[in-house]
Design a protein around this motif. Structure first.
Motif, short mmCIF file in Angstrom:
data_model
loop_
_atom_site.label_atom_id
_atom_site.label_comp_id
_atom_site.label_asym_id
_atom_site.label_seq_id
_atom_site.Cartn_x
_atom_site.Cartn_y
_atom_site.Cartn_z
N ASP A 37 1.54 11.90 7.70
CA ASP A 37 1.96 12.75 6.58
C ASP A 37 3.47 12.92 6.56
OD1 ASP A 37 -0.66 12.99 5.89
OD2 ASP A 37 -0.93 15.02 6.69
N GLU B 249 0.84 -1.20 0.00
CA GLU B 249 0.00 0.00 0.00
C GLU B 249 0.88 1.25 0.00
OE1 GLU B 249 -0.65 -2.71 1.70
OE2 GLU B 249 -2.63 -3.23 0.91
N TYR C 150 0.97 4.24 -2.78
CA TYR C 150 0.87 5.67 -2.45
C TYR C 150 2.01 6.43 -3.10
CZ TYR C 150 1.07 10.03 0.12
OH TYR C 150 1.13 11.35 0.43
N LYS D 218 -0.96 6.99 -5.87
CA LYS D 218 -2.34 6.70 -5.50
C LYS D 218 -2.63 7.35 -4.14
CE LYS D 218 -5.64 2.94 -5.71
NZ LYS D 218 -5.88 1.56 -5.31
N GLN D 219 -3.06 8.62 -4.22
CA GLN D 219 -3.22 9.45 -3.01
C GLN D 219 -4.21 8.88 -1.99
OE1 GLN D 219 -1.77 12.60 -2.48
NE2 GLN D 219 -0.56 12.51 -4.35
N THR D 220 -5.27 8.22 -2.50
CA THR D 220 -6.34 7.78 -1.60
C THR D 220 -5.86 6.76 -0.57
OG1 THR D 220 -6.94 6.18 -3.28
CG2 THR D 220 -8.27 8.20 -3.17
N VAL D 221 -4.74 6.11 -0.86
CA VAL D 221 -4.24 5.10 0.07
C VAL D 221 -3.89 5.73 1.43
CG1 VAL D 221 -2.42 3.38 0.45
CG2 VAL D 221 -3.36 3.71 -1.82
N ALA D 222 -3.57 7.01 1.41
CA ALA D 222 -3.20 7.69 2.65
C ALA D 222 -4.33 7.58 3.68
CB ALA D 222 -2.87 9.16 2.38
N LEU E 268 5.23 9.64 5.55
CA LEU E 268 5.05 9.36 4.12
C LEU E 268 5.90 10.31 3.28
CD1 LEU E 268 1.21 8.65 3.92
CD2 LEU E 268 3.05 7.01 3.48
#
Ligand SMILES: [Zn+2]
Length: 490
Positions: A478, A441, A445, A449-453, A481
């Protein structure tokens, strides 16, 4: 053609004085007391017995009249209203006719954002009747209620919709409760309604023939019966038929109004001045004294809450509807301003009461007097949220437990280990572990794939069983990452 309803309400409210209107018998809950226990020759209409006016009942009536902005009459005359019915042993009821206690007032109601004044035509004193009980083919009569002071409050026909009827009845009940003259216990029959209903073409100012629906003992019955009667009359008038002036009853089971008797004239009652009671003079000094003793009423309290606590008019309106709720709120505000710890804003307290506390009260069908959470305990809970010890969601769970048991918030939080993880180093380790456990995952990211955050944030909350301080967790996630992304870019 469009039609509009024209509705006036007569409200009968028992005045819950210690003793009855014209004798010394106790006023009791007639749904609980042993029948015919609280009676004497006066309230059972024995020949030769003489009535005496209950001064307290007159004062209660004056309080209501003043709260409704009425003029209090300097001279009150009681009259005999003759009619025969088994619940009325004298054959007449002592009431007031042409010289009532109070006249020409108004009550402000609010429907949606529209505020309007409903005229109050008169407020008068009378005595309640006994109660008939029909059982196993016989009718029994209980005179405990006979002679209980009753206030009749008659509005002008200023109401034009069910919403206005509801607002008026609700507001009037609230005022009676604020004044402490009536418990507002509708199931016990301490407030009863009669609705005068007519319809007319929109734009007309004429008053058309009306019907009168009697004996409506709940808000629900009042609204359903009025709705039915408006529809019935509108259909008749639209078809060109005439409305007959009639007294109607309400058949709860079938949901229809039914005619009771024909046209009824005031003369039928043969009102005449009660010879056993002298006219009652009410001095202006007495009126001033009663006026000075009035409590703060809902409208004034709402305006003060808006002014002093910065609440919206809407929220303030909800809080003042019941005096006990308003008192609870103000106690909490005082504790919030003065107790240990930081000051809790009155607006935050209002949100907790109208939101979570009301939700729990609705679920248990209880009112504020049954709530086990004291205002101080509620403020303690809010302090735990504001200090970051628990988050808002956890606080809702804790409040549920407090509501059930009456235990303080900090004990529940300690016992269940609900204190949120706010220590940055502890939480940083949890975040690092989540990232290490989910390499695919994290890779997704990093590939854009921003939504994985958001999913990763969910994993952090899961790993801490919801006790992570969400803002801190988000910041740490944040950061970590961003660090990984930075490493990869190098
Ligand atoms: Zn009596």
């Amino acid at each position: 053609m469009d039609y509009e309803a024209v509705i006036g309400l007569e409200v009968h409210a028992e005045l819950q004085t210690q003793s009855k209107m014209f004798c010394g018998c106790a006023v009791v809950d007639s749904t609980q007391a042993e029948p015919n226990r609280y009676v004497c020759p006066v309230c059972t209409g024995m020949p030769g017995s003489l009535p005496v006016i209950n001064r307290r009942a007159v004062e209660y009536g004056m309080m209501v009249g003043l709260a409704l902005h009425c003029e209090i009459a300097p001279v009150n005359v009681f009259s005999r209203k003759s009619y025969f019915y088994p619940d009325l042993p004298k054959g007449y009821q002592i009431s007031q006719y042409d010289l009532p206690l109070a006249i020409n007032g108004w009550l402000t109601i609010e429907v949606g954002d529209v505020e309007k004044r409903v005229g109050i035509r008169r407020v008068h004193l009378e005595e309640d009747t006994g109660k008939l009980i029909h059982r196993d083919g016989v009718s029994l009569v209980d005179f405990n209620r006979s002679g209980v002071p009753l206030l009749e409050i008659v509005s002008e026909p200023d109401l034009h919709s069910l919403n206005e009827v509801r607002a008026y009845a609700t507001r009037l009940r609230s005022i009676l409760r604020y004044l402490g003259v009536n418990s507002g216990d509708m199931e016990k029959g301490v407030i009863r309604f009669e609705a005068n209903v007519s319809v007319r073409p929109v734009g007309s100012t004429e008053l058309f023939t009306r019907t009168e629906i009697k004996n409506l003992n709940s808000f629900r019955a009042l609204l359903r019966a009025t709705e039915y009667e408006i529809a019935r009359q509108t259909a008749l008038v639209a078809a060109g038929a005439r409305i007959m002036q009639q007294t109607m009853g309400w058949d709860e089971v079938r949901g229809v109004t039914v005619p009771q008797r024909g046209k009824e004239y005031a003369e039928d009652y043969r009102y005449f001045p009660e010879p056993d009671l002298p006219p009652l003079e009410i001095s202006r000094e007495w009126v001033a004294e009663v006026a000075a003793g009035l409590p703060e009423l809902p409208d004034a309290k709402r305006d003060r809450f808006v002014r002093d606590y910065g609440l919206s008019r809407y929220d303030a309106g909800i809080l003042v509807a019941e005096r006990a709720v308003a008192d609870y709120y103000e106690q909490a505000v005082r504790v919030g301003a003065t107790g240990a710890g930081r000051m809790i804003s009155p607006k935050t307290i209002a949100n907790w009461i109208t939101g979570e506390l009301f939700r729990l009260m609705r679920e248990t069908d209880g009112d504020i007097s049954a709530v086990k959470v004291s205002p101080a305990q509620l403020v303690d809970l809010i302090r735990l949220v504001e200090a970051g010890t628990i988050n808002a969601n956890t606080a809702k769970e804790v409040l549920e437990e407090m509501f059930k048991t009456g235990r303080p918030a900090d004990a529940i939080v300690a016992e269940r280990g609900l204190a949120q993880i706010s220590a940055a180093d502890v939480l940083a380790q949890v975040v690092a572990q989540v990232l290490a456990d989910n390499p695919q995952e994290v890779q997704a990211y990093l590939n854009g794939k921003q939504t994985v955050a958001r999913w990763l944030m969910g994993q952090v909350m899961r790993a801490t069983q919801g006790t992570a301080n969400p803002m801190l967790a988000q910041r740490l996630l944040d950061e970590q990452l961003a660090q990984l992304a930075g490493k990869r870019d190098v």
